[in-house]
Scaffold this motif. Structure first.
Motif, PDB file in Angstrom:
ATOM      1  N   SER A 178      49.028  46.508  37.622  1.00 52.38           N
ATOM      2  CA  SER A 178      49.505  46.891  38.949  1.00 52.38           C
ATOM      3  C   SER A 178      48.810  46.039  40.000  1.00 52.38           C
ATOM      4  O   SER A 178      47.643  45.699  39.860  1.00 52.38           O
ATOM      5  N   LYS A 179      49.557  45.702  41.053  1.00 49.44           N
ATOM      6  CA  LYS A 179      48.973  44.987  42.179  1.00 49.44           C
ATOM      7  C   LYS A 179      48.248  45.997  43.039  1.00 49.44           C
ATOM      8  O   LYS A 179      48.674  47.142  43.126  1.00 49.44           O
ATOM      9  N   PRO A 180      47.243  45.638  43.721  1.00 52.51           N
ATOM     10  CA  PRO A 180      46.626  44.318  43.695  1.00 52.51           C
ATOM     11  C   PRO A 180      45.692  44.193  42.498  1.00 52.51           C
ATOM     12  O   PRO A 180      44.902  45.093  42.232  1.00 52.51           O
ATOM     13  N   ALA A 181      45.828  43.112  41.765  1.00 51.66           N
ATOM     14  CA  ALA A 181      44.941  42.830  40.636  1.00 51.66           C
ATOM     15  C   ALA A 181      44.149  41.585  41.001  1.00 51.66           C
ATOM     16  O   ALA A 181      44.706  40.636  41.545  1.00 51.66           O
ATOM     17  N   ASP A 182      42.857  41.597  40.725  1.00 57.39           N
ATOM     18  CA  ASP A 182      42.095  40.393  41.043  1.00 57.39           C
ATOM     19  C   ASP A 182      42.133  39.427  39.861  1.00 57.39           C
ATOM     20  O   ASP A 182      42.569  39.771  38.759  1.00 57.39           O
ATOM     21  N   ALA A 183      41.696  38.209  40.096  1.00 56.16           N
ATOM     22  CA  ALA A 183      41.784  37.146  39.098  1.00 56.16           C
ATOM     23  C   ALA A 183      41.011  37.486  37.834  1.00 56.16           C
ATOM     24  O   ALA A 183      41.448  37.132  36.729  1.00 56.16           O
ATOM     25  N   ASP A 184      39.895  38.186  37.950  1.00 52.55           N
ATOM     26  CA  ASP A 184      39.133  38.559  36.755  1.00 52.55           C
ATOM     27  C   ASP A 184      39.925  39.515  35.869  1.00 52.55           C
ATOM     28  O   ASP A 184      39.885  39.416  34.642  1.00 52.55           O
ATOM     29  N   ASP A 185      40.662  40.451  36.488  1.00 45.05           N
ATOM     30  CA  ASP A 185      41.516  41.364  35.712  1.00 45.05           C
ATOM     31  C   ASP A 185      42.621  40.591  35.001  1.00 45.05           C
ATOM     32  O   ASP A 185      42.951  40.875  33.849  1.00 45.05           O
ATOM     33  N   VAL A 186      43.196  39.606  35.700  1.00 45.85           N
ATOM     34  CA  VAL A 186      44.268  38.800  35.124  1.00 45.85           C
ATOM     35  C   VAL A 186      43.743  37.995  33.935  1.00 45.85           C
ATOM     36  O   VAL A 186      44.368  37.969  32.869  1.00 45.85           O
ATOM     37  N   VAL A 187      42.591  37.353  34.095  1.00 56.43           N
ATOM     38  CA  VAL A 187      42.005  36.569  33.004  1.00 56.43           C
ATOM     39  C   VAL A 187      41.691  37.470  31.817  1.00 56.43           C
ATOM     40  O   VAL A 187      41.993  37.132  30.664  1.00 56.43           O
ATOM     41  N   ALA A 188      41.108  38.625  32.071  1.00 56.95           N
ATOM     42  CA  ALA A 188      40.781  39.558  30.987  1.00 56.95           C
ATOM     43  C   ALA A 188      42.040  39.981  30.234  1.00 56.95           C
ATOM     44  O   ALA A 188      42.041  40.055  29.001  1.00 56.95           O
ATOM     45  N   ALA A 189      43.120  40.242  30.960  1.00 57.14           N
ATOM     46  CA  ALA A 189      44.377  40.637  30.314  1.00 57.14           C
ATOM     47  C   ALA A 189      44.976  39.487  29.515  1.00 57.14           C
ATOM     48  O   ALA A 189      45.468  39.686  28.403  1.00 57.14           O
ATOM     49  N   LEU A 190      44.928  38.277  30.058  1.00 58.58           N
ATOM     50  CA  LEU A 190      45.495  37.118  29.363  1.00 58.58           C
ATOM     51  C   LEU A 190      44.733  36.792  28.079  1.00 58.58           C
ATOM     52  O   LEU A 190      45.334  36.396  27.077  1.00 58.58           O
ATOM     53  N   LEU A 191      43.426  36.945  28.094  1.00 56.78           N
ATOM     54  CA  LEU A 191      42.604  36.521  26.964  1.00 56.78           C
ATOM     55  C   LEU A 191      42.229  37.646  26.009  1.00 56.78           C
ATOM     56  O   LEU A 191      41.609  37.383  24.974  1.00 56.78           O
ATOM     57  N   SER A 192      42.592  38.880  26.325  1.00 55.99           N
ATOM     58  CA  SER A 192      42.204  39.992  25.458  1.00 55.99           C
ATOM     59  C   SER A 192      42.926  39.905  24.123  1.00 55.99           C
ATOM     60  O   SER A 192      44.021  39.364  24.024  1.00 55.99           O
ATOM     61  N   THR A 193      42.283  40.452  23.105  1.00 52.35           N
ATOM     62  CA  THR A 193      42.907  40.476  21.784  1.00 52.35           C
ATOM     63  C   THR A 193      43.593  41.815  21.574  1.00 52.35           C
ATOM     64  O   THR A 193      43.293  42.799  22.249  1.00 52.35           O
ATOM     65  N   ASP A 194      44.496  41.848  20.622  1.00 44.58           N
ATOM     66  CA  ASP A 194      45.269  43.069  20.372  1.00 44.58           C
ATOM     67  C   ASP A 194      44.419  44.207  19.836  1.00 44.58           C
ATOM     68  O   ASP A 194      44.796  45.359  19.930  1.00 44.58           O
ATOM     69  N   THR A 195      43.271  43.903  19.260  1.00 43.99           N
ATOM     70  CA  THR A 195      42.445  44.947  18.663  1.00 43.99           C
ATOM     71  C   THR A 195      41.591  45.679  19.694  1.00 43.99           C
ATOM     72  O   THR A 195      41.056  46.735  19.401  1.00 43.99           O
ATOM     73  N   GLU A 196      41.499  45.131  20.890  1.00 43.90           N
ATOM     74  CA  GLU A 196      40.676  45.764  21.923  1.00 43.90           C
ATOM     75  C   GLU A 196      41.454  46.840  22.650  1.00 43.90           C
ATOM     76  O   GLU A 196      42.649  46.729  22.846  1.00 43.90           O
ATOM     77  N   LYS A 197      40.752  47.860  23.043  1.00 41.92           N
ATOM     78  CA  LYS A 197      41.353  48.879  23.886  1.00 41.92           C
ATOM     79  C   LYS A 197      40.879  48.604  25.301  1.00 41.92           C
ATOM     80  O   LYS A 197      39.702  48.394  25.535  1.00 41.92           O
ATOM     81  N   SER A 198      41.821  48.611  26.229  1.00 39.15           N
ATOM     82  CA  SER A 198      41.428  48.345  27.603  1.00 39.15           C
ATOM     83  C   SER A 198      40.712  49.567  28.173  1.00 39.15           C
ATOM     84  O   SER A 198      41.015  50.702  27.823  1.00 39.15           O
TER      85      SER A 198
END
Length: 184
Positions: A112-132
């Motif tokens: 959801s907006k507003p999302a900061d760049a760190d949240d975006v990077v974490a989402a892009l690079l996260s693996t499927d086995t991790e729970k957010s």
């Protein structure tokens, strides 16, 4: 808990950002470049699809609602061209149905907006086995209701009578809600 992989673990760092809010697009593009991505910025579905046709990126950040269509079309096209691509959907109009649809179409996350760049990077690079992690300050029920009313109000082109009809609410009640500030 597993650590999030770093961008250095990826050889292709190409990132497509499709966002029609120009100031937000510029800020996010600069922030992602400083974090090591090779950014291509587009402000419409058509330009995003054209960019994917030229060169499908390894990563994508796509707004859900764009002026010329639905950002999910961009995610779908990206996954057809490059199945290993990692895409996330950003939106100011988040709901469960669109989040499920985005994930079914190949998005790895939905923010959801507003999302900061760190949240975006974490989402892009996260693996499927991790729970957010759950958000530290989740929206209150009043805020969720207010966001839903605002979304329907915008969908009805700011027509109070049509919005009240769709929400099965009295028009004056809706006017009072719209006149108040957003709850926390």
């Amino acid at each position: 808990m597993n650590a999030i992989p770093e961008l250095n673990d990826y050889t292709d760092r190409s990132l497509l950002i499709v966002e029609d809010d120009k100031p937000f697009l510029d800020r996010l593009a600069r922030a992602m470049e400083t974090r090591g991505f090779a950014v291509t910025a587009c402000d419409s579905v058509s330009s995003g699809l054209a960019q994917i046709g030229r060169s499908a990126p390894a990563f994508a950040v796509v707004d859900l609602r764009l002026g010329d269509g639905n950002g999910l079309d961009v995610v779908s096209a990206l996954k057809r061209e490059r199945p290993d691509a990692r895409a996330i959907v950003l939106t100011g109009y988040g709901n469960i149905a669109t989040a499920v649809t985005a994930v079914k179409m190949g998005a790895v996350d939905y923010l959801s907006k507003p999302a900061d760049a760190d949240d975006v990077v974490a989402a892009l690079l996260s693996t499927d086995t991790e729970k957010s992690e759950p958000p530290p300050n989740p929206m209150s029920a009043d805020r969720v209701r207010w966001e839903h009313i605002q979304r329907i109000y915008e969908m009805c082109n700011r027509n109070v009578s049509e919005t009240a009809r769709r929400l099965n609410m009295h028009r004056r009640t809706l006017q009072r809600i719209l006149a108040k500030r957003a709850p926390r």
